[in-house]
Write a protein that holds these residues in place. Sequence first.
Motif, PDB file in Angstrom:
ATOM      1  N   CYS A   1       3.230 -13.617  -5.972  1.00 14.12           N
ATOM      2  CA  CYS A   1       2.761 -12.721  -4.921  1.00 14.12           C
ATOM      3  C   CYS A   1       1.439 -13.213  -4.348  1.00 14.12           C
ATOM      4  N   GLN A   2       1.006 -12.522  -3.303  1.00 14.33           N
ATOM      5  CA  GLN A   2      -0.376 -12.574  -2.843  1.00 14.33           C
ATOM      6  C   GLN A   2      -1.092 -11.392  -3.479  1.00 14.33           C
ATOM      7  N   ALA A   3      -2.347 -11.555  -3.837  1.00 13.24           N
ATOM      8  CA  ALA A   3      -3.074 -10.470  -4.494  1.00 13.24           C
ATOM      9  C   ALA A   3      -4.469 -10.318  -3.902  1.00 13.24           C
ATOM     10  N   ILE A   4      -4.924  -9.087  -3.867  1.00 12.64           N
ATOM     11  CA  ILE A   4      -6.285  -8.773  -3.439  1.00 12.64           C
ATOM     12  C   ILE A   4      -6.905  -7.893  -4.513  1.00 12.64           C
ATOM     13  N   LEU A   5      -8.053  -8.290  -5.013  1.00 11.78           N
ATOM     14  CA  LEU A   5      -8.770  -7.534  -6.025  1.00 11.78           C
ATOM     15  C   LEU A   5     -10.065  -7.008  -5.420  1.00 11.78           C
ATOM     16  N   VAL A   6     -10.217  -5.699  -5.403  1.00 10.01           N
ATOM     17  CA  VAL A   6     -11.387  -5.042  -4.821  1.00 10.01           C
ATOM     18  C   VAL A   6     -12.243  -4.464  -5.940  1.00 10.01           C
ATOM     19  N   THR A   7     -13.506  -4.779  -5.918  1.00  5.74           N
ATOM     20  CA  THR A   7     -14.475  -4.194  -6.844  1.00  5.74           C
ATOM     21  C   THR A   7     -15.511  -3.463  -6.010  1.00  5.74           C
ATOM     22  N   ASP A   8     -15.423  -2.141  -5.997  1.00  8.22           N
ATOM     23  CA  ASP A   8     -16.261  -1.308  -5.131  1.00  8.22           C
ATOM     24  C   ASP A   8     -17.390  -0.706  -5.956  1.00  8.22           C
ATOM     25  N   SER A   9     -18.607  -0.926  -5.523  1.00  5.55           N
ATOM     26  CA  SER A   9     -19.782  -0.479  -6.284  1.00  5.55           C
ATOM     27  C   SER A   9     -20.601   0.528  -5.496  1.00  5.55           C
ATOM     28  N   VAL A  10     -21.326   1.348  -6.222  1.00  2.86           N
ATOM     29  CA  VAL A  10     -22.270   2.299  -5.644  1.00  2.86           C
ATOM     30  C   VAL A  10     -23.594   2.137  -6.372  1.00  2.86           C
ATOM     31  N   ARG A  11     -24.626   1.745  -5.630  1.00  4.16           N
ATOM     32  CA  ARG A  11     -25.958   1.502  -6.204  1.00  4.16           C
ATOM     33  C   ARG A  11     -25.896   0.566  -7.408  1.00  4.16           C
ATOM     34  N   GLY A  12     -25.108  -0.500  -7.262  1.00  7.79           N
ATOM     35  CA  GLY A  12     -25.055  -1.533  -8.282  1.00  7.79           C
ATOM     36  C   GLY A  12     -24.110  -1.263  -9.431  1.00  7.79           C
ATOM     37  N   GLU A  13     -23.479  -0.081  -9.479  1.00 11.72           N
ATOM     38  CA  GLU A  13     -22.556   0.234 -10.572  1.00 11.72           C
ATOM     39  C   GLU A  13     -21.133   0.314 -10.032  1.00 11.72           C
ATOM     40  N   VAL A  14     -20.203  -0.296 -10.735  1.00 10.61           N
ATOM     41  CA  VAL A  14     -18.810  -0.317 -10.296  1.00 10.61           C
ATOM     42  C   VAL A  14     -18.247   1.098 -10.313  1.00 10.61           C
ATOM     43  N   ALA A  15     -17.773   1.566  -9.135  1.00  9.95           N
ATOM     44  CA  ALA A  15     -17.219   2.910  -9.011  1.00  9.95           C
ATOM     45  C   ALA A  15     -15.700   2.909  -9.115  1.00  9.95           C
ATOM     46  N   ARG A  16     -15.071   1.842  -8.649  1.00  7.94           N
ATOM     47  CA  ARG A  16     -13.616   1.734  -8.744  1.00  7.94           C
ATOM     48  C   ARG A  16     -13.189   0.293  -8.551  1.00  7.94           C
ATOM     49  N   THR A  17     -12.044  -0.015  -9.083  1.00  7.12           N
ATOM     50  CA  THR A  17     -11.430  -1.325  -8.898  1.00  7.12           C
ATOM     51  C   THR A  17      -9.989  -1.105  -8.467  1.00  7.12           C
ATOM     52  N   ILE A  18      -9.544  -1.909  -7.524  1.00 10.79           N
ATOM     53  CA  ILE A  18      -8.181  -1.775  -6.989  1.00 10.79           C
ATOM     54  C   ILE A  18      -7.546  -3.153  -6.911  1.00 10.79           C
ATOM     55  N   LEU A  19      -6.356  -3.269  -7.467  1.00 13.44           N
ATOM     56  CA  LEU A  19      -5.575  -4.493  -7.350  1.00 13.44           C
ATOM     57  C   LEU A  19      -4.365  -4.214  -6.464  1.00 13.44           C
ATOM     58  N   TYR A  20      -4.277  -4.934  -5.349  1.00 13.85           N
ATOM     59  CA  TYR A  20      -3.117  -4.856  -4.472  1.00 13.85           C
ATOM     60  C   TYR A  20      -2.316  -6.146  -4.619  1.00 13.85           C
ATOM     61  N   THR A  21      -0.998  -6.061  -4.623  1.00 10.00           N
ATOM     62  CA  THR A  21      -0.199  -7.282  -4.530  1.00 10.00           C
ATOM     63  C   THR A  21       0.809  -7.115  -3.401  1.00 10.00           C
ATOM     64  N   PHE A  22       1.125  -8.241  -2.738  1.00 13.57           N
ATOM     65  CA  PHE A  22       1.984  -8.238  -1.567  1.00 13.57           C
ATOM     66  C   PHE A  22       3.025  -9.351  -1.659  1.00 13.57           C
ATOM     67  N   ASP A  23       4.162  -9.101  -1.064  1.00 15.80           N
ATOM     68  CA  ASP A  23       5.221 -10.098  -0.994  1.00 15.80           C
ATOM     69  C   ASP A  23       4.721 -11.312  -0.203  1.00 15.80           C
ATOM     70  N   ARG A  24       4.940 -12.488  -0.716  1.00 14.90           N
ATOM     71  CA  ARG A  24       4.433 -13.703  -0.071  1.00 14.90           C
ATOM     72  C   ARG A  24       5.153 -13.986   1.244  1.00 14.90           C
ATOM     73  N   ALA A  25       6.380 -13.474   1.398  1.00 10.78           N
ATOM     74  CA  ALA A  25       7.153 -13.765   2.608  1.00 10.78           C
ATOM     75  C   ALA A  25       6.839 -12.795   3.748  1.00 10.78           C
ATOM     76  N   ASN A  26       6.721 -11.491   3.446  1.00  6.78           N
ATOM     77  CA  ASN A  26       6.559 -10.520   4.539  1.00  6.78           C
ATOM     78  C   ASN A  26       5.303  -9.656   4.434  1.00  6.78           C
ATOM     79  N   SER A  27       4.474  -9.873   3.423  1.00  7.46           N
ATOM     80  CA  SER A  27       3.205  -9.151   3.224  1.00  7.46           C
ATOM     81  C   SER A  27       3.371  -7.653   2.973  1.00  7.46           C
ATOM     82  N   LEU A  28       4.569  -7.229   2.575  1.00  8.74           N
ATOM     83  CA  LEU A  28       4.753  -5.823   2.218  1.00  8.74           C
ATOM     84  C   LEU A  28       4.261  -5.585   0.790  1.00  8.74           C
ATOM     85  N   PRO A  29       3.761  -4.381   0.506  1.00  6.84           N
ATOM     86  CA  PRO A  29       3.187  -4.128  -0.823  1.00  6.84           C
ATOM     87  C   PRO A  29       4.238  -4.126  -1.927  1.00  6.84           C
ATOM     88  N   LEU A  30       3.847  -4.659  -3.089  1.00  7.43           N
ATOM     89  CA  LEU A  30       4.712  -4.719  -4.262  1.00  7.43           C
ATOM     90  C   LEU A  30       4.172  -3.868  -5.422  1.00  7.43           C
TER      91      LEU A  30
END
Length: 395
Positions: A172-201
């Motif tokens: 797949c294609q993957a995107i890893l998001v690390t979202d912080s607030v005032r230097g502290e990690v508030a949430r993490t999100i891993l998205y993966t997508f089909d390599r052919a059509n970019s639809l979420p998996l």
Amino acid sequence: MKPHRFWALLLSLPVGLAAALAHTGMDDIIARLDSTTDYRTTFTYRVTLPITDSEIEYQARLDYRRAPSDTLCGYSYLVDYKATNDTCPYPNFAAYDNGHCFRFDRNRLREYHHDANPEPFVRQGNSPGIHRSGLFAELFPAEIARQLRDFCGKADCRVDFFPDTTVQGARCQAILVTDSVRGEVARTILYTFDRANSLPLYRESENNPGHLGSQTVVVRYDTNVTDTPFPPDYFGEKKLLRDYGEVFLLFREGTYAAVDRVGQEAPRFALPWGKRRFTSDQLKGQYSLLLFLDDRGEFCNPVRQLVETLSLQENLTPVLLYTGQQPGEMPNPAGAIILEHTGKTATAYGVTGYPTLFLLDPSGTIRLVKIGYTPSLTEELRQAIVSMRPSPALQ
């Protein structure tokens, strides 16, 4: 789950990715999500609650259509879902189309119409409006694209893009998001997508990672189809009334019996009328007859004919409100406004039997209520019309 869990999910990571390549890949995914239309997906949505580690799992189907002409939202959707431990016999649903939003969950039906009350649709603080919020709103293609754009523009948010990797055993294609607030990690999100059509998996998010109050949401997509031929009215109110008719019948709420309405202002309503929408405000300034009908009612047709004749003779505006659909093509000599699937409106008026007739004066006040049919009905109506109109000497 500890923050490094996401990194453990990503295998075969390419080394030395060029920043330009990553930027181009992200832009391509966002563009494809934004242009996705006539989209259907089925998915499992699992929430792991904090502290107890108990889980709630939903099986759901999302139908989605891009609607660029809808400047309020830009898309229509219908989410049909049910929790695995839900004892309600009916599936829950959330739907939006062209300014009309419906939600049924936990044995409660709520609906919002922008033309009647725009306030719930307005963005307020972190709430994007009733039509773009809720349990599964973050899974709509346009909303995923918006999230990714927002994350890329945040100074305190790290976004890593992997154009060719393996997650959960799938390339797949993957995107890893690390979202912080005032230097502290508030949430993490891993998205993966089909390599052919970019639809979420797959999507896995964790709020407050590493804390006792952390909450994890895992979404596993089962099917993705982008050529579903949805009919033009697929997301509209009429289809919801057909598909979830029993829910609307049982859970739309009313408070008064019809006969108790005499002397009160008629409840306001707004209902589909052909390609437009008819609102009761359009009756202000007119003498009008509202007739609630059941297409199977024994006396409904005789009372309808009576109302049409009397409306022509007394210059009244007739409104025919069918609990279901009008039974076939019928003559309409009085030019009556014919509305269908009016269960909620009937409940608001306290209608419990059909036919039920309401006589309204120009201020919108109910002056007479008649239930059923009697031979004297015409004469009773005539007398009520005379009594509510000013005498000729006073005009």
